[in-house]
Design a protein around this motif. Structure first.
Motif, PDB file in Angstrom:
ATOM      1  N   ASP A 180      -3.575  11.506  68.087  1.00 32.46           N
ATOM      2  CA  ASP A 180      -4.547  11.247  68.966  1.00 32.46           C
ATOM      3  C   ASP A 180      -3.929  10.722  70.416  1.00 32.46           C
ATOM      4  O   ASP A 180      -3.350   9.454  69.996  1.00 32.46           O
ATOM      5  N   ARG A 229       6.193   7.844  59.697  1.00 33.92           N
ATOM      6  CA  ARG A 229       5.170   7.602  58.627  1.00 33.92           C
ATOM      7  C   ARG A 229       4.355   8.653  58.439  1.00 33.92           C
ATOM      8  O   ARG A 229       3.965   8.896  57.338  1.00 33.92           O
ATOM      9  N   VAL A 275      -9.436   3.194  63.450  1.00 34.44           N
ATOM     10  CA  VAL A 275      -8.234   3.524  64.060  1.00 34.44           C
ATOM     11  C   VAL A 275      -8.308   4.293  65.406  1.00 34.44           C
ATOM     12  O   VAL A 275      -7.598   4.211  66.261  1.00 34.44           O
ATOM     13  N   LEU A 276      -9.550   4.918  65.620  1.00 31.81           N
ATOM     14  CA  LEU A 276      -9.758   5.702  66.956  1.00 31.81           C
ATOM     15  C   LEU A 276     -10.677   4.770  67.740  1.00 31.81           C
ATOM     16  O   LEU A 276     -10.510   4.884  68.973  1.00 31.81           O
ATOM     17  N   PHE A 321      -1.155   7.942  66.337  1.00 33.16           N
ATOM     18  CA  PHE A 321      -2.131   7.313  67.382  1.00 33.16           C
ATOM     19  C   PHE A 321      -1.596   7.184  68.510  1.00 33.16           C
ATOM     20  O   PHE A 321      -0.435   6.654  68.651  1.00 33.16           O
ATOM     21  N   CYS A 335      -6.953   5.225  56.305  1.00 27.06           N
ATOM     22  CA  CYS A 335      -6.772   6.361  57.108  1.00 27.06           C
ATOM     23  C   CYS A 335      -5.650   7.143  56.260  1.00 27.06           C
ATOM     24  O   CYS A 335      -5.742   8.406  56.259  1.00 27.06           O
ATOM     25  N   LEU A 336      -4.723   6.360  55.809  1.00 29.57           N
ATOM     26  CA  LEU A 336      -3.444   6.965  55.106  1.00 29.57           C
ATOM     27  C   LEU A 336      -3.681   7.179  53.644  1.00 29.57           C
ATOM     28  O   LEU A 336      -3.042   7.699  52.829  1.00 29.57           O
ATOM     29  N   PHE A 359      -0.988  10.994  60.285  1.00 28.93           N
ATOM     30  CA  PHE A 359      -1.646  10.613  61.711  1.00 28.93           C
ATOM     31  C   PHE A 359      -0.560  10.078  62.586  1.00 28.93           C
ATOM     32  O   PHE A 359       0.132   9.048  62.137  1.00 28.93           O
TER      33      PHE A 359
END
Lengths: 221, 824
Positions: free
Chosen positions: A167, A155, B377-378, A92, B289-290, A90
């Protein structure tokens, strides 16, 4: 090639006061391994909601998401977390680094959660790839925005994910830094053959992806 | 292993970032204050016990009118206990031409086993020794009455002795009021030479036993079966009702003080945990999330908590030990008293309580963290899942309840405080929320910063209500302790005014009443209140004959095997309190009133009929009232009082208690000379000892109060920290929008003043209510509301919270806004 991410009839409704509000309506698409997809649309069009559902961070009102053939929503919360840990990385808009951990430790985090033995070595390699070896022991608050996003990229790629969810990765960066970060992300993406699913309202960035999915008021247009 | 490593790594990093400090500080303070109170109370309790033991000179004392079977001594020695015997008898002591009837006590080496006798042999000092051969120690009364000095010779029986010392503080005095005569202490080895111990001599034998508490208890149980009717066994608890009352009150009170510290520590930890949780939402969401699973998140925190708990318990225990030692050193009377070393039990108790507090107040809320949605996270607005909140609060309350009951040491006290606390929590929370919203709605009439402050508080209604509740909880506990403390001291010291009776005079014959009153008038002493006394033996209850074998309880056995002192009167003594039934008026017929304690011991109830034998004739009457007697009032008290109709025809003697000022001590001697048959008993020594015990308790409580105050400040600190992030973020935005630091300062101070004022108001309300419950139902003392508590509560709340708030936020108003916003 087989689809690595598949969304089928994905809808999300929430209650706004007493009346239901549809945020996403019947979204269906597929992304094949190694492809890159940009989800674009105006603010409030449902981009981030769709990303959250694709990554299994939220559950849909109806529809399903298959990651590498596995039905995300047939799994419980922990099952989805495990699948994310195995498949996804991810990035962000707000970086989301743990403020108490330094750059290296932040990069090590997903490896340690997965129980990897060589976490430190791999994290150091990953930081080297994003050009931040010298800043490995700095806390996030001592790094610039661009550097923090590069740590976030390290990461995201350190687990060699099959899918990278991003995102608005440049949303908090100035144009020049944003452009550098994008170049780095795409380069890493190419090098690792990762599937990229990116939410952005930057048309230039969207055009650099293989596919675009345009949303308006929660529907694909 | 990786998870443990990660957990410790996170802990290390969090520690570096200051995340754990508040929680650790709260826990160290919690364990520290519990340990301090526990260790200190343990030492004081032991000291009180020892001091009370010094009244009987042992842990256990057996008295008899006959020589003891050697089996008793052997039984005690077999348990590794120390035993000494003494013999006491009345005899004339001669000095020159004068003789005086005295109480002679012959003692063995080693006497007394507990406490020390204080003597003046040119130098006033406490000693564990006994008089050397051919010498005696005598008390002040003997020296005065026989006009002699230390160094003079006296004759006792066939032998002459040198008075080697004056007894300054005596111990092992007779229980009750038998110790009416001046005391002489001599060496047992000299006794035979006096020729006073012969067949038929009136000798009271005493066996003093001391040593390991458990062994003493075992021996007591074993001896109970062997004792004959003329042998009486007593320990400190049944030696004197007034000492027993003092000890029990002390234990209640120290239990209450420990409890207060626990409540405050819990509140501080809950606030610290809340801040910790709020600051870890993002991190946990990222980990989820991870790929982190819920159990992984749980273990991440569990490892940290175990480590935190161990470190806090060790540091807290150490802090407690050092603090109580310093405390003892800082109180002169404690230092001089050379308190016994504390046992390890209070430390263990504090450690277990610390872990329980951690579990109930910090860990359980943290469990919620594992349920944080990764979607945060969002969408940062997603907070903690609420669903399990009730379970978590319920468990916290449960843990607190168990701790309360444990620390209170009494179910009644624990339940009273817990009930008050729970009711207070809910009521305060609801009222605070309501008031904050009400104030905000009406704030439009106020200055801009006040309006802003009220709106701010209302907007964060729930969080502000939590702060008000926590602060008022701290304040309430502090105020209760001051209130109850003041009441208790007032109650105690009120019972023992400086002019409390210090002499008892008994055996007054009816024809001596008027001459006695005249004597008092001549000496300018107030006319004594005389109470008639008739001696009678209880034969039956409800026509059921009773004797010693009717009871298992040793005290009950002893009571029915001896004669009761009965009295009769029309009015109930003012220092007695009616607890059941009705007091008779004039012409009450044949009725009895029984003291509630003895009624319980002998299983006597209202409506029962009691039959007494008085000098060979019997009477039967119904129990129509029960009374509570203030044994520590030092006034004349009777277990059983009858209507005058019932007893006035029996021959009675009279007794009285009165206060003899120090400058009129000689009047006492003259009284003895003028009325040789009267027994004049000096209770001054007993009063001094009781007062000394009470003073120590009062000092202890004041000292313990300091620690409760510290814990209260920890609550305040944690409460301020818990909102600091939000406050600095808001300050940064306001500054960006043009607010100057003066405005921000006024805004913050107004918010703190409102929070402090409300907290103080609620604390006062809760304290008044809880103080009343405690006083009325637990400590059983009259409760008088202290109106200043409202004033102190509100003003104190405003001043303390505003000051602390200003100290905590003054930096925020000066920091460049961008630094704060970027740090967010």
């Amino acid at each position: 090639m087989a689809a690595i991410v598949q969304a089928v009839g994905l809808s999300k409704q929430v209650l706004s006061g007493d009346s239901p509000l549809t945020i996403l309506h019947d979204v269906t698409f597929a992304v094949e391994a190694g492809e890159s997809l940009a989800i674009v649309g105006a603010s409030g069009s449902g981009k981030s909601t769709l990303l959250g559902l694709l990554a299994g961070l939220d559950v849909p009102s109806s529809g399903s998401v298959l990651l590498q053939g596995a039905d995300m929503f047939a799994l419980d919360e922990d099952g989805r977390a495990r699948l994310r840990g195995e498949l996804a990385g991810f990035v962000f808009q707000s970086f989301q680094l743990l403020p108490a951990l330094n750059a290296l430790e932040n990069v090590m985090l997903p490896l340690e959660l997965a129980g990897a033995k060589d976490a430190r070595q791999r994290a150091e390699d990953s930081l080297q790839q994003v050009g931040l070896s010298a800043r490995a022991h700095h806390l996030p608050k001592h790094l610039s925005g661009g550097e923090q996003q590069r740590v976030a990229l390290a990461r995201a790629f350190v687990t060699q994910p099959k899918i990278l969810f991003a995102d608005e990765p440049t949303g908090n960066l100035d144009a020049a830094t944003g452009s550098q970060v994008i170049e780095l992300m795409l380069e890493l993406n190419r090098a690792q053959g990762t599937t990229l699913i990116l939410v952005t309202h930057d048309e230039n960035l969207a055009r650099r992806c293989g596919k675009q999915l345009r949303l308006a008021a929660g529907q694909v247009i | 292993m990786n998870l443990l490593h990660l957990s410790l790594n996170l802990l290390r990093r969090d520690w570096r970032a200051g995340e754990w400090r508040v929680l650790l500080l709260a826990l160290v303070l919690a364990v520290g204050s519990l340990a301090t109170v526990g260790l200190f109370a343990d030492r004081v309790r032991q000291a009180l016990q020892q001091q009370a033991q010094s009244l009987i000179g042992a842990d256990l004392r057996i008295t008899s009118t006959r020589a003891f079977s050697s089996a008793y001594r052997e039984m005690a020695q077999a348990r590794g206990l120390q035993v000494v015997q003494s013999r006491t008898f009345p005899s004339m002591v001669a000095h020159g031409e004068q003789v005086l009837l005295s109480e002679i006590q012959a003692v063995e080496a080693g006497y007394p086993l507990r406490g020390k006798i204080e003597i003046d042999d040119g130098d006033v000092h406490a000693t564990k020794a006994i008089p050397a051969r051919a010498t005696v120690w005598v008390d002040e009364r003997l020296l005065r009455r026989l006009d002699m000095q230390v160094g003079d010779e006296v004759g006792i029986g066939a032998r002459r002795f040198t008075v080697a010392a004056r007894i300054v503080k005596d111990i092992d005095q007779s229980v009750g009021f038998a110790s009416f005569a001046p005391r002489v202490l001599m060496n047992e080895a000299d006794l035979a030479a006096t020729g006073l111990v012969q067949e038929g001599s009136r000798i009271s034998y005493r066996l003093l036993i001391a040593g390991d508490a458990k062994q003493v208890k075992d021996l007591r149980a074993a001896l109970q079966k062997h004792l004959s009717g003329n042998e009486k066994m007593e320990d400190v608890r049944d030696a004197r009702p007034e000492i027993r009352t003092a000890l029990e009150r002390a234990e209640h009170f120290l239990g209450l003080a420990a409890l207060t510290a626990a409540i405050l520590a819990g509140a501080a930890m809950a606030l610290a945990a809340r801040r910790f949780v709020m600051r870890h939402l993002d991190g946990v969401a990222v980990m989820r999330c991870l790929g982190a699973q819920q159990t992984q998140v749980l273990w991440l925190f569990l490892y940290q908590f175990i480590l935190l708990g161990v470190v806090a318990v060790l540091l807290g225990g150490l802090l407690g030990y050092v603090t109580q030692a310093l405390l003892v050193e800082s109180i002169a009377s404690m230092r001089e008293a050379i308190l016994p070393q504390p046992s390890v039990l209070p430390l263990l108790k504090a450690a277990v309580s610390g872990f329980a507090l951690l579990l109930g107040f910090a860990f359980l809320p943290l469990l919620q963290l594992r349920k944080v949605s990764p979607l945060r996270v969002l969408r940062r607005e997603l907070g903690l899942p609420e669903a399990s909140g009730w379970l978590i609060y319920g468990l916290a309350v449960g843990v607190l309840a168990l701790l309360f009951l444990w620390h209170a040491g009494s179910l009644k006290l624990g339940l009273a405080v817990l009930g008050g606390l729970l009711a207070g929590l809910l009521l305060f929370g609801w009222l605070a929320w309501l008031l904050l919203h009400g104030l905000a709605r009406n704030a439009f009439i106020l200055d801009s910063h006040w309006r802003h402050a009220f709106n701010n508080l209302a907007r964060h209604g729930r969080s502000a209500a939590v702060q008000v509740v926590a602060l008022s909880l701290g304040g309430m506990a502090l105020l209760v302790l001051t209130l109850v403390r003041a009441d208790l001291l007032q109650s105690w010291q009120g019972k023992l005014p400086p002019d409390a009776p210090n002499r008892f005079v008994v055996n007054i014959q009816p024809d001596q009443i008027q001459p006695l009153r005249d004597f008092f008038a001549r000496q300018s002493l107030p006319s004594p209140e005389l109470q008639p006394m008739v001696r009678g033996r209880l034969l039956s209850i409800n026509d059921r004959a009773i004797n010693g074998d009717s009871y298992l309880d040793q005290r009950a056995r002893a009571l029915v095997e001896r004669e009761f002192n009965l009295s009769y009167m029309e009015q109930m003594p003012a220092w007695n309190e009616l607890t059941g039934g009705k007091w008779w008026g004039r012409g009450g017929g044949e009725q009895l009133s029984v003291e509630e304690g003895i009624a319980k011991t002998l299983d006597i109830h209202l409506g029962d009929t009691l039959t007494y034998d008085v000098a060979g004739s019997r009477f039967t009457a119904r129990v129509t009232s029960l009374r509570k007697v203030q044994w520590d009032s030092m006034k004349v008290n009777f277990f059983v009082i009858a209507t005058p109709e019932l007893l006035k025809d029996f021959s009675a003697s009279y007794l009285s208690s009165f206060y003899l000022p120090p400058d009129k001590v000689r009047a006492g001697d003259e009284l003895s000379r003028a009325f040789p048959n009267l027994l004049l008993i000096d209770t001054g020594a007993v009063i001094a000892q009781v007062r000394n015990i009470m003073d120590q308790i009062a000092q202890t409580v004041s000292a313990v109060f300091l620690f409760t105050l510290l814990s209260g400040l920890a609550v305040l600190y944690a409460a301020l920290l818990s909102t600091q992030d939000e406050r600095s973020h808001e300050a940064a935005i306001l500054r960006t929008l043009g607010a100057d630091s003066g405005y921000l300062r006024r805004l913050h101070l107004s918010e703190f003043a409102v929070l402090g004022g409300l907290s103080g108001l609620f604390a006062a309300a809760g304290a008044v209510l809880l103080g009343w419950v405690l006083a009325r139902f637990v400590l059983e003392i009259p409760y008088q509301m202290n109106f200043s508590v409202w004033f102190i509560g509100v003003i104190g709340g405003v001043v303390v919270v505003t000051l602390a708030g200003w100290l905590a936020t003054r930096r925020i108003t000066r920091l460049p806004p961008l630094r704060i916003l970027r740090a967010d």
